[in-house]
Scaffold this motif. Structure first.
Motif, PDB file in Angstrom:
ATOM      1  N   SER A 333       1.074  -1.278  -0.149  1.00  0.00           N
ATOM      2  CA  SER A 333       0.090  -0.208   0.167  1.00  0.00           C
ATOM      3  C   SER A 333       0.807   1.086  -0.224  1.00  0.00           C
ATOM      4  O   SER A 333       0.186   2.862   0.175  1.00  0.00           O
ATOM      5  CB  SER A 333      -0.886   0.078   1.338  1.00  0.00           C
ATOM      6  N   ALA A 334       2.119   0.816   0.128  1.00  0.00           N
ATOM      7  CA  ALA A 334       2.872   1.898   0.063  1.00  0.00           C
ATOM      8  C   ALA A 334       2.919   2.937   1.452  1.00  0.00           C
ATOM      9  O   ALA A 334       3.055   4.153   1.496  1.00  0.00           O
ATOM     10  CB  ALA A 334       3.165   2.682  -1.067  1.00  0.00           C
ATOM     11  N   GLY A 335       2.186   2.014   1.897  1.00  0.00           N
ATOM     12  CA  GLY A 335       1.977   2.772   3.622  1.00  0.00           C
ATOM     13  C   GLY A 335       3.334   2.733   4.369  1.00  0.00           C
ATOM     14  O   GLY A 335       3.630   3.626   4.861  1.00  0.00           O
ATOM     15  N   ILE A 336       5.101   2.659   4.681  1.00  0.00           N
ATOM     16  CA  ILE A 336       5.966   2.492   5.064  1.00  0.00           C
ATOM     17  C   ILE A 336       6.919   2.613   3.722  1.00  0.00           C
ATOM     18  O   ILE A 336       6.986   2.042   2.361  1.00  0.00           O
ATOM     19  CB  ILE A 336       5.973   0.788   5.888  1.00  0.00           C
ATOM     20  N   GLY A 337       7.908   2.874   4.405  1.00  0.00           N
ATOM     21  CA  GLY A 337       9.119   3.048   3.334  1.00  0.00           C
ATOM     22  C   GLY A 337      10.411   2.331   3.633  1.00  0.00           C
ATOM     23  O   GLY A 337       9.942   0.760   4.209  1.00  0.00           O
ATOM     24  N   CYS A 338      11.427   1.662   2.505  1.00  0.00           N
ATOM     25  CA  CYS A 338      11.866   0.620   2.609  1.00  0.00           C
ATOM     26  C   CYS A 338      12.590   0.343   3.750  1.00  0.00           C
ATOM     27  O   CYS A 338      13.264   0.075   4.559  1.00  0.00           O
ATOM     28  CB  CYS A 338      12.290   1.051   0.836  1.00  0.00           C
ATOM     29  N   ILE A 339      13.385   1.982   4.588  1.00  0.00           N
ATOM     30  CA  ILE A 339      13.760   2.647   5.648  1.00  0.00           C
ATOM     31  C   ILE A 339      13.230   1.708   6.693  1.00  0.00           C
ATOM     32  O   ILE A 339      13.822   1.008   7.481  1.00  0.00           O
ATOM     33  CB  ILE A 339      14.571   3.643   4.942  1.00  0.00           C
ATOM     34  N   GLU A 340      12.213   2.406   6.929  1.00  0.00           N
ATOM     35  CA  GLU A 340      10.987   2.320   7.509  1.00  0.00           C
ATOM     36  C   GLU A 340      10.870   0.224   8.150  1.00  0.00           C
ATOM     37  O   GLU A 340      11.208   0.179   8.851  1.00  0.00           O
ATOM     38  CB  GLU A 340       9.597   2.267   7.743  1.00  0.00           C
ATOM     39  N   CYS A 341      10.666  -0.326   6.391  1.00  0.00           N
ATOM     40  CA  CYS A 341      10.974  -2.015   6.608  1.00  0.00           C
ATOM     41  C   CYS A 341      12.116  -3.293   6.937  1.00  0.00           C
ATOM     42  O   CYS A 341      12.409  -3.153   7.492  1.00  0.00           O
ATOM     43  CB  CYS A 341      10.328  -1.854   5.258  1.00  0.00           C
ATOM     44  N   LYS A 342      13.193  -1.543   7.009  1.00  0.00           N
ATOM     45  CA  LYS A 342      14.332  -2.369   7.096  1.00  0.00           C
ATOM     46  C   LYS A 342      14.613  -2.794   8.444  1.00  0.00           C
ATOM     47  O   LYS A 342      15.378  -3.490   8.933  1.00  0.00           O
ATOM     48  CB  LYS A 342      15.419  -2.265   6.439  1.00  0.00           C
ATOM     49  N   LYS A 343      14.325  -2.130   9.060  1.00  0.00           N
ATOM     50  CA  LYS A 343      14.341  -1.585  10.036  1.00  0.00           C
ATOM     51  C   LYS A 343      14.375  -2.622  11.048  1.00  0.00           C
ATOM     52  O   LYS A 343      15.129  -3.001  12.058  1.00  0.00           O
ATOM     53  CB  LYS A 343      13.802   0.278  11.348  1.00  0.00           C
ATOM     54  N   PRO A 344      13.276  -3.136  11.098  1.00  0.00           N
ATOM     55  CA  PRO A 344      13.277  -4.437  12.208  1.00  0.00           C
ATOM     56  C   PRO A 344      14.419  -5.295  11.472  1.00  0.00           C
ATOM     57  O   PRO A 344      14.699  -6.783  12.817  1.00  0.00           O
ATOM     58  CB  PRO A 344      11.505  -4.577  12.350  1.00  0.00           C
ATOM     59  N   LEU A 345      13.686  -5.617  10.535  1.00  0.00           N
ATOM     60  CA  LEU A 345      15.015  -6.760  10.438  1.00  0.00           C
ATOM     61  C   LEU A 345      16.395  -6.404  10.722  1.00  0.00           C
ATOM     62  O   LEU A 345      17.182  -7.428  11.193  1.00  0.00           O
ATOM     63  CB  LEU A 345      15.110  -6.398   8.660  1.00  0.00           C
ATOM     64  N   ILE A 346      16.914  -4.923  10.261  1.00  0.00           N
ATOM     65  CA  ILE A 346      18.177  -4.802  10.796  1.00  0.00           C
ATOM     66  C   ILE A 346      18.574  -5.609  12.307  1.00  0.00           C
ATOM     67  O   ILE A 346      19.765  -5.400  12.937  1.00  0.00           O
ATOM     68  CB  ILE A 346      18.776  -3.607  10.560  1.00  0.00           C
ATOM     69  N   ASP A 347      17.555  -5.436  13.097  1.00  0.00           N
ATOM     70  CA  ASP A 347      17.090  -4.912  14.853  1.00  0.00           C
ATOM     71  C   ASP A 347      17.505  -6.911  14.871  1.00  0.00           C
ATOM     72  O   ASP A 347      19.003  -6.438  15.030  1.00  0.00           O
ATOM     73  CB  ASP A 347      16.527  -4.381  15.269  1.00  0.00           C
ATOM     74  N   ARG A 348      17.410  -7.666  14.427  1.00  0.00           N
ATOM     75  CA  ARG A 348      17.208  -8.922  14.583  1.00  0.00           C
ATOM     76  C   ARG A 348      18.731  -9.528  13.921  1.00  0.00           C
ATOM     77  O   ARG A 348      19.130 -10.177  14.831  1.00  0.00           O
ATOM     78  CB  ARG A 348      16.069  -9.287  13.468  1.00  0.00           C
ATOM     79  N   VAL A 349      18.821  -8.771  12.828  1.00  0.00           N
ATOM     80  CA  VAL A 349      19.777  -9.750  12.601  1.00  0.00           C
ATOM     81  C   VAL A 349      21.184  -9.044  13.363  1.00  0.00           C
ATOM     82  O   VAL A 349      22.337 -10.179  13.298  1.00  0.00           O
ATOM     83  CB  VAL A 349      20.129  -8.983  10.641  1.00  0.00           C
ATOM     84  N   VAL A 350      21.290  -7.944  13.478  1.00  0.00           N
ATOM     85  CA  VAL A 350      22.346  -7.407  14.095  1.00  0.00           C
ATOM     86  C   VAL A 350      22.190  -8.476  15.413  1.00  0.00           C
ATOM     87  O   VAL A 350      23.358  -8.336  16.165  1.00  0.00           O
ATOM     88  CB  VAL A 350      22.607  -5.597  14.817  1.00  0.00           C
ATOM     89  N   GLU A 351      21.309  -8.469  16.633  1.00  0.00           N
ATOM     90  CA  GLU A 351      21.289  -9.338  17.187  1.00  0.00           C
ATOM     91  C   GLU A 351      21.982 -10.544  17.352  1.00  0.00           C
ATOM     92  O   GLU A 351      22.507 -10.890  18.080  1.00  0.00           O
ATOM     93  CB  GLU A 351      19.947  -9.293  17.902  1.00  0.00           C
ATOM     94  N   ASP A 352      21.633 -11.533  16.292  1.00  0.00           N
ATOM     95  CA  ASP A 352      22.026 -12.708  15.633  1.00  0.00           C
ATOM     96  C   ASP A 352      23.413 -12.462  15.953  1.00  0.00           C
ATOM     97  O   ASP A 352      24.678 -13.046  16.389  1.00  0.00           O
ATOM     98  CB  ASP A 352      21.411 -13.100  14.862  1.00  0.00           C
ATOM     99  N   VAL A 353      23.853 -11.548  14.722  1.00  0.00           N
ATOM    100  CA  VAL A 353      25.166 -11.509  14.559  1.00  0.00           C
ATOM    101  C   VAL A 353      26.108 -11.123  16.028  1.00  0.00           C
ATOM    102  O   VAL A 353      27.477 -12.083  16.239  1.00  0.00           O
ATOM    103  CB  VAL A 353      25.769 -10.366  13.926  1.00  0.00           C
ATOM    104  N   THR A 354      25.134 -10.221  16.916  1.00  0.00           N
ATOM    105  CA  THR A 354      26.997  -9.802  17.716  1.00  0.00           C
ATOM    106  C   THR A 354      26.524 -10.603  18.987  1.00  0.00           C
ATOM    107  O   THR A 354      27.231 -11.121  19.571  1.00  0.00           O
ATOM    108  CB  THR A 354      26.072  -8.961  18.426  1.00  0.00           C
ATOM    109  N   ALA A 355      25.219 -12.206  18.964  1.00  0.00           N
ATOM    110  CA  ALA A 355      25.698 -12.693  19.905  1.00  0.00           C
ATOM    111  C   ALA A 355      26.548 -13.958  19.466  1.00  0.00           C
ATOM    112  O   ALA A 355      27.391 -14.635  20.254  1.00  0.00           O
ATOM    113  CB  ALA A 355      24.457 -13.611  20.025  1.00  0.00           C
ATOM    114  N   MET A 356      26.527 -13.605  18.512  1.00  0.00           N
ATOM    115  CA  MET A 356      27.547 -14.699  17.618  1.00  0.00           C
ATOM    116  C   MET A 356      28.775 -14.556  17.775  1.00  0.00           C
ATOM    117  O   MET A 356      29.510 -15.162  17.959  1.00  0.00           O
ATOM    118  CB  MET A 356      27.079 -15.575  16.091  1.00  0.00           C
ATOM    119  N   ARG A 357      29.086 -13.059  17.821  1.00  0.00           N
ATOM    120  CA  ARG A 357      29.311 -12.534  17.577  1.00  0.00           C
ATOM    121  C   ARG A 357      30.510 -12.620  18.788  1.00  0.00           C
ATOM    122  O   ARG A 357      32.105 -13.273  19.094  1.00  0.00           O
ATOM    123  CB  ARG A 357      29.987 -10.659  17.426  1.00  0.00           C
ATOM    124  N   GLN A 358      29.905 -12.756  19.779  1.00  0.00           N
ATOM    125  CA  GLN A 358      30.141 -12.614  21.367  1.00  0.00           C
ATOM    126  C   GLN A 358      30.943 -14.419  22.087  1.00  0.00           C
ATOM    127  O   GLN A 358      31.878 -14.481  22.636  1.00  0.00           O
ATOM    128  CB  GLN A 358      29.082 -12.283  22.390  1.00  0.00           C
TER     129      GLN A 358
END
Ligand code: TRP
Ligand code: SF4
Length: 401
Positions: A333-358
């Motif tokens: 619906s073009a209700g969200i932009g791509c930057i907005e859409c990526k935000k929760p994804l980035i949070d999740r991937v970063v969370e995973d990668v951070t745990a694995m780095r640790q």
């Protein structure tokens, strides 16, 4: 009661693992390790078949891949981890199997010609490269595993492994009076186990129940009353005729989700479009922020189609149903932009990668621990592989001292 079934798999140490490797293979290993007796190894000999000219990174890559596994959750207290070149039985079985392997079988494996085409800059008209699938067969058959978890691209290699095992058993497992000897061996199991063996054999032969074959194999595996020759007869008797010195393994096809890379093509090291398992979180976030989206969505006001967007493939792997619904509706619906859409994804991937780095860092800082895990794994692997190799040599007429 039955011994857990064995699973074996390997990976070539060709550099840092990425999310494609994680979702395509590693995640599956981590699940399997709690269900099966798993053997996972670093296929450093296989890395040499294509990377023989520059071996300067081989050692570092081998330790790195082990740490990637550990960081991702491979658990060395349940799974056996080892390095191929530290278990010389792999090279010896490869040599022995080469004696019975028709050249045509190797030349016909699809990856042989494909890879030569794809890696034109390398001279792959070598003996070692032609032998790649046979070395893999040796890797597998040494452990007499039930299952080989692999992706689609490796199925042909498991198939040739089965053919080699069949040929080996056919050549070296034939004997006169096989049926009579097998029947005698069934009786030697004792009344109760003999009845169970017969039931399982019937279930497999008449109804094709694979799990019955597995249970029967386990029944024989754990039986200390059987002589080796009788064990091989009873294994062979389950499936057909002749002693089974090398049981045929089965491919356990990993359901591989689509892991899109940053440019929208499949995530792959050779495309340079990867996100590393233990990459720096800021770099990961930056990569995702510029990741390719639905190309038709030029402006913020253009509606998009998630099915045409590689970011959506990652949402499918990382996001909750609720987030995915929000993406799907907002995008269309073009209700969200791509930057907005990526935000929760980035949070999740970063969370995973951070745990694995640790987790990875703890092993990086403690190399003795990693060496200890591998030393122990190699020792355990050698005990199993050595037994198979002894049986193979015996069957081939090399049992003398
Ligand atoms: N050829 C496999 C790959 O490229 C690696 C490998 C080597 C392997 N030996 C194996 C996988 C034995 C499973 C079993 O991914
Ligand atoms: Fe892709 Fe999300 Fe943009 Fe839609 S909104 S095109 S799913 S990044």
């Amino acid at each position: 009661m039955t011994t857990p079934r064995r699973v074996l798999s390997g990976m070539r140490p060709t550099g840092a693992l990425h999310l494609g490797n994680y979702h395509g293979a590693l995640r599956n290993w981590i699940e399997l390790q709690y269900e099966y007796d798993c053997y996972f190894f670093v296929a450093d000999y296989h890395a040499l078949t294509t990377g023989y000219e520059d071996t300067s990174d081989l050692e570092a890559n081998s330790w790195r891949i082990v740490i990637d596994w550990l960081a991702a959750g491979v658990n060395p207290s349940v799974a056996t981890l080892f390095i191929q070149s530290k278990v010389p039985e792999h090279a010896e079985l490869h040599l022995l199997l080469s004696m019975i392997t028709p050249l045509g079988w190797l030349e016909r494996v699809p990856s042989y010609k494909d890879q030569q085409e794809q890696l034109k800059e390398k001279d792959l008209a070598t003996y070692g490269f032609l032998g790649y699938p046979l070395l893999q067969s040796a890797d597998i058959l040494l452990y007499r595993p039930m299952y080989i978890p692999v992706g689609e691209d490796q199925v042909a290699h498991v198939e040739i492994t089965r053919e080699i095992a069949r040929r080996f058993n056919f050549i070296y497992g034939r004997e006169a009076d096989f049926e009579a000897k097998a029947e005698r061996a069934v009786k030697n199991l004792g009344a109760k186990k003999a009845a169970l063996y017969r039931d399982l054999r019937r279930a497999y032969q008449e109804r094709g129940e694979e799990h019955s074959l597995g249970e029967a194999r386990a029944l024989l595996e754990g039986n200390s009353r059987l002589t080796l020759a009788d064990k091989e007869r009873l294994l062979g008797y389950l499936e057909g005729t002749g002693r089974t010195i090398l049981p045929e393994p089965e491919a356990l096809l990993t359901a591989t989700p689509k892991v899109s890379g940053l440019d929208g093509r499949k995530m792959s090291k050779s495309y340079g479009n990867t996100i590393g398992l233990r990459e720096d979180p800021d770099a990961v976030a930056a990569k995702l922020r510029t990741m390719q989206t639905d190309p038709a969505r030029m402006r913020r006001t253009d509606p998009g189609d998630p099915e045409k967007c590689p970011v959506w493939d990652l949402h499918k792997l990382y996001s909750t149903e609720e987030t995915r619904r929000w993406v799907d509706e907002g995008c269309r619906s073009a209700g969200i932009g791509c930057i907005e859409c990526k935000k929760p994804l980035i949070d999740r991937v970063v969370e995973d990668v951070t745990a694995m780095r640790q987790r990875g860092r703890e092993f990086e800082e403690n190399p003795d621990l990693v060496r200890g895990i591998i030393a122990e794994g190699c020792e355990k692997a050698r005990a199993v592989a050595g037994q198979t190799l002894d049986d193979v040599k015996q069957a081939m007429g090399l049992g003398y001292r």
